[in-house]
Structure formats: C-alpha cells, structure tokens
Motif scaffolding. Structure first.
Motif, mmCIF file in Angstrom:
data_model
loop_
_atom_site.group_PDB
_atom_site.id
_atom_site.type_symbol
_atom_site.label_atom_id
_atom_site.label_comp_id
_atom_site.label_asym_id
_atom_site.label_seq_id
_atom_site.Cartn_x
_atom_site.Cartn_y
_atom_site.Cartn_z
ATOM 1 N N GLU A 153 -36.388 -11.775 -8.102
ATOM 2 C CA GLU A 153 -37.647 -12.180 -7.469
ATOM 3 C C GLU A 153 -38.425 -13.151 -8.358
ATOM 4 N N GLY A 154 -38.936 -14.212 -7.753
ATOM 5 C CA GLY A 154 -39.790 -15.165 -8.452
ATOM 6 C C GLY A 154 -39.021 -16.076 -9.394
ATOM 7 N N GLN A 155 -38.547 -17.206 -8.894
ATOM 8 C CA GLN A 155 -37.778 -18.141 -9.725
ATOM 9 C C GLN A 155 -38.666 -18.745 -10.809
ATOM 10 N N GLN A 156 -38.173 -18.688 -12.027
ATOM 11 C CA GLN A 156 -38.931 -19.209 -13.159
ATOM 12 C C GLN A 156 -38.871 -20.738 -13.186
ATOM 13 N N ASP A 157 -39.939 -21.343 -13.695
ATOM 14 C CA ASP A 157 -39.997 -22.785 -13.884
ATOM 15 C C ASP A 157 -39.377 -23.115 -15.241
ATOM 16 N N MET A 158 -38.275 -23.879 -15.224
ATOM 17 C CA MET A 158 -37.582 -24.208 -16.462
ATOM 18 C C MET A 158 -38.275 -25.317 -17.253
ATOM 19 N N CYS A 159 -39.319 -25.895 -16.704
ATOM 20 C CA CYS A 159 -40.077 -26.937 -17.401
ATOM 21 C C CYS A 159 -41.312 -26.313 -18.032
ATOM 22 N N ASN A 160 -41.907 -27.024 -18.971
ATOM 23 C CA ASN A 160 -43.156 -26.544 -19.558
ATOM 24 C C ASN A 160 -44.235 -26.452 -18.491
ATOM 25 N N GLN A 161 -44.295 -27.469 -17.682
ATOM 26 C CA GLN A 161 -45.251 -27.520 -16.586
ATOM 27 C C GLN A 161 -44.795 -28.601 -15.625
ATOM 28 N N ILE A 162 -44.766 -28.287 -14.320
ATOM 29 C CA ILE A 162 -44.280 -29.238 -13.323
ATOM 30 C C ILE A 162 -45.077 -30.538 -13.395
ATOM 31 N N GLY A 163 -44.365 -31.643 -13.433
ATOM 32 C CA GLY A 163 -45.020 -32.947 -13.429
ATOM 33 C C GLY A 163 -45.569 -33.365 -14.769
ATOM 34 N N GLN A 164 -45.242 -32.600 -15.816
ATOM 35 C CA GLN A 164 -45.738 -32.940 -17.137
ATOM 36 C C GLN A 164 -44.575 -33.335 -18.039
ATOM 37 N N LEU A 165 -44.883 -34.028 -19.126
ATOM 38 C CA LEU A 165 -43.860 -34.360 -20.109
ATOM 39 C C LEU A 165 -43.308 -33.071 -20.701
ATOM 40 N N SER A 166 -42.008 -33.012 -20.892
ATOM 41 C CA SER A 166 -41.378 -31.785 -21.347
ATOM 42 C C SER A 166 -40.462 -32.059 -22.519
ATOM 43 N N ASN A 172 -40.884 -40.347 -22.240
ATOM 44 C CA ASN A 172 -41.266 -41.184 -21.095
ATOM 45 C C ASN A 172 -40.677 -40.677 -19.770
ATOM 46 N N SER A 173 -40.343 -39.406 -19.698
ATOM 47 C CA SER A 173 -39.808 -38.845 -18.456
ATOM 48 C C SER A 173 -40.535 -37.551 -18.109
ATOM 49 N N LEU A 174 -40.426 -37.159 -16.834
ATOM 50 C CA LEU A 174 -41.076 -35.954 -16.338
ATOM 51 C C LEU A 174 -40.019 -34.920 -15.969
ATOM 52 N N CYS A 175 -40.360 -33.674 -16.157
ATOM 53 C CA CYS A 175 -39.449 -32.567 -15.876
ATOM 54 C C CYS A 175 -39.882 -31.866 -14.592
ATOM 55 N N ASP A 189 -43.979 -43.133 -14.549
ATOM 56 C CA ASP A 189 -44.384 -44.421 -13.985
ATOM 57 C C ASP A 189 -44.271 -45.534 -15.029
ATOM 58 N N ASN A 190 -43.768 -46.655 -14.572
ATOM 59 C CA ASN A 190 -43.647 -47.858 -15.385
ATOM 60 C C ASN A 190 -42.521 -47.784 -16.422
ATOM 61 N N TYR A 191 -41.606 -46.787 -16.249
ATOM 62 C CA TYR A 191 -40.453 -46.696 -17.134
ATOM 63 C C TYR A 191 -39.182 -46.577 -16.295
ATOM 64 N N HIS A 192 -38.069 -47.100 -16.806
ATOM 65 C CA HIS A 192 -36.808 -47.024 -16.088
ATOM 66 C C HIS A 192 -35.666 -47.213 -17.078
ATOM 67 N N GLY A 193 -34.434 -47.183 -16.566
ATOM 68 C CA GLY A 193 -33.268 -47.427 -17.403
ATOM 69 C C GLY A 193 -32.748 -46.193 -18.104
ATOM 70 N N ARG A 198 -36.782 -48.251 -20.999
ATOM 71 C CA ARG A 198 -37.292 -49.583 -20.647
ATOM 72 C C ARG A 198 -38.638 -49.469 -19.946
ATOM 73 N N GLU A 199 -39.569 -50.245 -20.417
ATOM 74 C CA GLU A 199 -40.918 -50.213 -19.850
ATOM 75 C C GLU A 199 -41.095 -51.377 -18.887
ATOM 76 N N GLY A 200 -41.867 -51.157 -17.839
ATOM 77 C CA GLY A 200 -42.102 -52.172 -16.826
ATOM 78 C C GLY A 200 -41.456 -51.785 -15.510
ATOM 79 N N GLU A 201 -41.736 -52.553 -14.465
ATOM 80 C CA GLU A 201 -41.185 -52.246 -13.154
ATOM 81 C C GLU A 201 -39.678 -52.480 -13.123
ATOM 82 N N PHE A 202 -38.991 -51.655 -12.326
ATOM 83 C CA PHE A 202 -37.549 -51.794 -12.193
ATOM 84 C C PHE A 202 -37.233 -53.118 -11.500
#
Length: 233
Positions: A153-166, A172-175, A189-193, A198-202
């Motif tokens: 019961e109750g699936q645990q969140d494997m990230c520190n916090q949803i939508g936050q840096l982990s 430069n990524s979100l978990c 946002d504003n990172y890719h690759g 890489r910073e900036g729009e894809f």
C-alpha cells in the motif's frame, strides 16, 4: 452555392470525426485486451469491486474503467486478476494507469521488478503471500500479510521531491517517479542533450531538417526506381 460551400466545410469535420471514432475504437480494443486475460468479471464484494464502486467506475471484464471527464477516453483504474491460475505475470502495460491491482490466489512463482515499470499511479496491490511487493518493501509505505495475502500500500516516491532537482539524476535535470523502485530523469527547462549538459533551446530545425530532407530524397529515389522497373519494355 451556399449548400456546396456548407458541404465542403462539412467534409473535413466528418473526416476528423470518423478518424477520431476509428482511433478511439482501436485504442479501446487494444487497451481492453488486458481485461480479458481471465474469464469472468469483477465481483462487487472483492477489493477491486468495492474500489470501483466507490470511485464511480465501470466494470468491463476484469477491469474497472473511468474517465476524468466526458472528453477523455476511459482508462483502467483497477485490475482484478485474482484466482486466474496465473503462473507468471506477463505484459500488463495496458493497465499502467491502474491505481489498484489484485493478483491474489494465483500460483505465481516470481514477478520481475520491471513488470510494473511506468505504473506511476499504482497505489495498492494484493499478491500471494510468498511474493514480494514490486521493488521491495522500501518501495511501499505499508506492507502487511493477512488472510494468506500480501498487501502493498502507498507507492513510495523514489525522488527527493517530484519536480525538483535530485541526487539520483544528473545536474540540470528533474526527477519523477516511474513505478515501484523506478524513477526517470528529464532535462530542466533550457537544457538538453547528453546528461542535459547543453544549455539553450533544442535545435529542432537543425536536427530534424536534414533528416526530413534526406528521407524525402531517399523516398523519391526509391519511388523513381520502382516506377522505372514497373514500366513495360
């Protein structure tokens, strides 16, 4: 003239409606195949049956379906495959939107942890007593054994916090959670690759422009070649 104009305007709308109906119909047929993995239907007195009733869902075979609003297609919120003589759990990805799954009263030997990868909404599972909860006990808020079954019961969140840096993800990524014991990383946002370094729009045009042009040229050459072969001597 007015009638012709009206008909010409109506045709695209009719085509779109037909396409939507065909797409939705094929989606439903494919999506509901998991509901027919076992004969019979969900009984009202079972855990999934009670959950379905309290959630204003609709029973279809071994599934409980519900749509959030009238414009959205129905999706699976409950799956009852209890007492189905299952010896192993196959692909259940069509039920990845399920909040509750019951696999009790089955001679299942083992369940792969990856079987429920992507089941972000899964919050309650009933398993045979000898099986472990997907991802282990640490992936669930509460694990208990009673009446010969294991309840997860109750699936645990494997990230520190949803939508936050982990710390689990590169800089430069979100978990975000991705099923029991799983998480996925997406570039902020504003990172890719690679590893979001890489910073900036894809560069969509630079990447897909040459690819689209080369695909068009190759397709044209193949068409011309096939046409030349098809011409009579």
């Amino acid at each position: 003239m007015k009638m012709k104009a009206g008909c010409s305007q109506l045709k695209p709308a009719v085509l779109i409606l037909v396409f939507n109906l065909c797409f939705y119909g094929s989606y439903q047929v494919t999506d509901l195949q998991v509901c027919e993995l076992c004969s019979g239907t969900i009984q009202n007195g079972t855990a999934v049956g009670r959950f379905c009733s309290s959630s204003a869902g609709r029973i279809e075979g071994r599934c409980c379906l519900r749509n959030e609003n009238t414009s959205d297609p129905e999706h699976i919120i409950g799956l009852d495959l209890s007492n189905c003589s299952l010896t192993h759990v196959e692909d259940l990805q069509r039920a990845s939107t399920a909040l509750m799954i019951d696999l009790s009263l089955n001679p299942i030997v083992n369940i792969s942890d990856t079987a429920f990868q992507g089941f972000v909404e899964l919050n309650y599972m009933i398993l045979p007593q000898d099986l472990s909860c997907p991802g282990g006990n640490t992936s669930w808020v509460k694990v208990e054994i009673k009446e010969g079954n294991r309840f997860c019961e109750g699936q645990q969140d494997m990230c520190n916090q949803i939508g936050q840096l982990s710390m689990n993800c590169p800089e430069n990524s979100l978990c975000a959670p991705y099923g029991p014991s799983f998480f996925e990383c997406s570039c902020a946002d504003n990172y890719h690759g690679y590893k979001c370094l890489r910073e900036g729009e894809f560069p969509v045009l630079q990447v897909f422009g040459p690819l689209g042009a080369s695909t068009f040229v190759i397709s044209l050459l193949l068409w011309l070649t096939q046409r030349r072969k098809a011409e009579p001597l």
